[in-house]
Design an enzyme around this catalytic site. Structure first.
Site, PDB file in Angstrom:
ATOM      1  CE1 TYR A   1      14.283  57.158  60.115  1.00  0.00           C
ATOM      2  CE2 TYR A   1      13.662  59.179  61.256  1.00  0.00           C
ATOM      3  CZ  TYR A   1      14.544  58.139  61.059  1.00  0.00           C
ATOM      4  OH  TYR A   1      15.694  58.068  61.820  1.00  0.00           O
TER       5      TYR A   1
ATOM      6  CB  SER B   1      14.623  59.131  65.272  1.00  0.00           C
ATOM      7  OG  SER B   1      14.740  60.461  64.785  1.00  0.00           O
TER       8      SER B   1
HETATM    9  N1  LIG Z   1      21.988  59.668  61.394  1.00  0.00           N
HETATM   10  C1  LIG Z   1      21.101  60.276  62.135  1.00  0.00           C
HETATM   11  O1  LIG Z   1      21.071  61.510  62.237  1.00  0.00           O
HETATM   12  C2  LIG Z   1      20.047  59.500  62.875  1.00  0.00           C
HETATM   13  C3  LIG Z   1      19.238  60.185  63.770  1.00  0.00           C
HETATM   14  C4  LIG Z   1      18.274  59.496  64.472  1.00  0.00           C
HETATM   15  C5  LIG Z   1      18.124  58.149  64.299  1.00  0.00           C
HETATM   16  N2  LIG Z   1      18.930  57.494  63.417  1.00  0.00           N
HETATM   17  C6  LIG Z   1      18.722  56.058  63.262  1.00  0.00           C
HETATM   18  O2  LIG Z   1      19.943  55.398  63.416  1.00  0.00           O
HETATM   19  C7  LIG Z   1      19.915  54.183  62.680  1.00  0.00           C
HETATM   20  C8  LIG Z   1      21.177  54.077  61.820  1.00  0.00           C
HETATM   21  O3  LIG Z   1      21.130  55.110  60.856  1.00  0.00           O
HETATM   22  P1  LIG Z   1      22.438  55.756  60.205  1.00  0.00           P
HETATM   23  O4  LIG Z   1      22.315  57.207  60.365  1.00  0.00           O
HETATM   24  O5  LIG Z   1      23.643  55.072  60.687  1.00  0.00           O
HETATM   25  O6  LIG Z   1      22.151  55.462  58.660  1.00  0.00           O
HETATM   26  P2  LIG Z   1      22.897  54.524  57.590  1.00  0.00           P
HETATM   27  O7  LIG Z   1      24.341  54.803  57.559  1.00  0.00           O
HETATM   28  O8  LIG Z   1      22.074  54.697  56.366  1.00  0.00           O
HETATM   29  O9  LIG Z   1      22.708  53.065  58.170  1.00  0.00           O
HETATM   30  C9  LIG Z   1      21.545  52.309  57.992  1.00  0.00           C
HETATM   31  C10 LIG Z   1      21.912  50.862  58.220  1.00  0.00           C
HETATM   32  O10 LIG Z   1      20.714  50.075  58.121  1.00  0.00           O
HETATM   33  C11 LIG Z   1      20.959  48.999  57.257  1.00  0.00           C
HETATM   34  N3  LIG Z   1      19.734  48.619  56.549  1.00  0.00           N
HETATM   35  C12 LIG Z   1      18.922  49.420  55.838  1.00  0.00           C
HETATM   36  N4  LIG Z   1      17.942  48.696  55.279  1.00  0.00           N
HETATM   37  C13 LIG Z   1      18.155  47.406  55.654  1.00  0.00           C
HETATM   38  C14 LIG Z   1      17.501  46.188  55.370  1.00  0.00           C
HETATM   39  N5  LIG Z   1      16.424  46.127  54.582  1.00  0.00           N
HETATM   40  N6  LIG Z   1      17.995  45.053  55.906  1.00  0.00           N
HETATM   41  C15 LIG Z   1      19.108  45.086  56.679  1.00  0.00           C
HETATM   42  N7  LIG Z   1      19.765  46.219  56.986  1.00  0.00           N
HETATM   43  C16 LIG Z   1      19.302  47.358  56.464  1.00  0.00           C
HETATM   44  C17 LIG Z   1      22.019  49.498  56.282  1.00  0.00           C
HETATM   45  O11 LIG Z   1      22.776  48.395  55.771  1.00  0.00           O
HETATM   46  P3  LIG Z   1      22.668  47.787  54.276  1.00  0.00           P
HETATM   47  O12 LIG Z   1      22.361  48.912  53.351  1.00  0.00           O
HETATM   48  O13 LIG Z   1      24.017  47.165  54.077  1.00  0.00           O
HETATM   49  O14 LIG Z   1      21.572  46.774  54.376  1.00  0.00           O
HETATM   50  C18 LIG Z   1      22.892  50.332  57.196  1.00  0.00           C
HETATM   51  O15 LIG Z   1      23.849  49.523  57.833  1.00  0.00           O
HETATM   52  C19 LIG Z   1      18.616  54.191  61.886  1.00  0.00           C
HETATM   53  O16 LIG Z   1      17.633  53.430  62.545  1.00  0.00           O
HETATM   54  C20 LIG Z   1      18.234  55.643  61.901  1.00  0.00           C
HETATM   55  O17 LIG Z   1      16.841  55.821  61.758  1.00  0.00           O
HETATM   56  C21 LIG Z   1      19.883  58.137  62.691  1.00  0.00           C
END
Ligand SMILES: NC(=O)c1ccc[n+]([C@@H]2O[C@H](COP(=O)([O-])OP(=O)(O)OC[C@H]3O[C@@H](n4cnc5c(N)ncnc54)[C@H](OP(=O)(O)O)[C@@H]3O)[C@@H](O)[C@H]2O)c1
Length: 262
Positions: free
Chosen positions: A166, A151
């Protein structure tokens, strides 16, 4: 003098036919998108998350994909993704460490328990999975690509929303990327990171629940807007494909509309 050779075609260079990929956090958001993109490029994808019914729905759409219910916060679950990949497809070529959580609260209110929980999913699990995947690649003497979804908050602090655990986890993931790349480059195992800016997903639901969130992101971003899901496709395919990035390892690629350039 640079060696001459046939120029690769734009499309062929990003194909992943026959490759086996693991994508964690494939039940929503960026991870679901990454699974679709890798599958469209020809890879068979092992889909990992806790919400099995969502993974099963996605698996029904993607040829050769396998859903794996797994809680990456539990040590005893961490061997499941690689076991499933080897059981169903015999190997792993690509790992996308995408699953992540955030627990937005001021540092003075963040408990040790929450801090450890976030580091467990965002940093410890990616390390354990990367090592398991690298062991498989080493055992076959095969090259491979590990992509850690970090990130911009692993590069800079922001303060609001407050997210000490985070940002620590993502900063750790970025330097873990560099260290693993340095250790494993000699084996042809490449380790890179993508550092996204802000994208709409379940994780950013609250931030984007009203216009002020969009305006706040736009104000801090050189491109004056948040990112759209498809804007990560190219970075993912570039790093996943041996043909496209065989000499790229230890890189941290911001896809952030210029947030970290200002
Ligand atoms: N969205 C943004 O702006 C952004 C920016 C920078 C970085 N990121 C990074 O991108 C990645 C994806 O984020 P997103 O934005 O797509 O958020 P999201 O929709 O909340 O997705 C998070 C994913 O992680 C899984 N997860 C969470 N806890 C888990 C656990 N204990 N075991 C297995 N799976 C788990 C969730 O699945 P389940 O709940 O089904 O387990 C879900 O599929 C993350 O690493 C986040 O830090 C996002």
């Amino acid at each position: 003098m640079i060696e001459s050779g046939p120029a690769a075609s734009g499309e062929a260079i990003f194909r992943l036919d026959g490759k086996v990929a693991i994508v964690t956090g494939a039940s929503s958001g960026l991870g679901e998108r990454f699974a679709r993109v890798l599958s469209a490029a020809g890879a068979r994808v092992v889909l990992v998350a806790r919400r099995l019914e969502r993974l099963e729905g996605l698996a029904a759409e993607l040829d050769g994909s396998v859903p794996v219910a797994c809680d990456l916060g539990r040590s005893e679950d961490l061997e499941l993704p690689v076991q499933a990949a080897i059981r169903s497809h015999g190997r792993v070529d690509i790992l996308v460490n995408n699953a992540g959580i955030e627990r937005s609260r001021p540092a003075l209110e963040e408990t040790e328990e929450v801090f450890r929980e976030v580091l467990g999913v965002n940093l410890v699990a990616p390390f354990v999975l990367a090592a398991a995947v690298a062991r498989d690649m080493r055992s076959r003497d095969a090259p491979g690509s590990i992509i850690n979804i970090a990130s911009i908050l692993g590069i800079v602090g922001v303060g609001r929303p407050p997210q000490a655990s985070y940002t620590a986890s993502k900063g750790g993931l970025i330097n873990l990327t560099r260290e693993l790349s340095a250790q494993w480059a000699r084996y042809g195992i490449r380790v890179n990171a993508i550092a996204p800016g802000f994208f709409a997903s379940e994780m950013t639901d609250q931030l984007f629940s009203d216009e002020s969130g969009y305006r706040w992101v736009a104000r801090h971003t050189a491109s004056n807007r948040h990112g759209h899901g498809h804007e990560l496709d190219g970075a993912l395919l570039f790093l996943a494909s041996e043909a496209a990035s065989s000499y790229v390892t230890g890189a941290v690629l911001p896809v952030d509309g210029g947030w970290t350039s200002m």
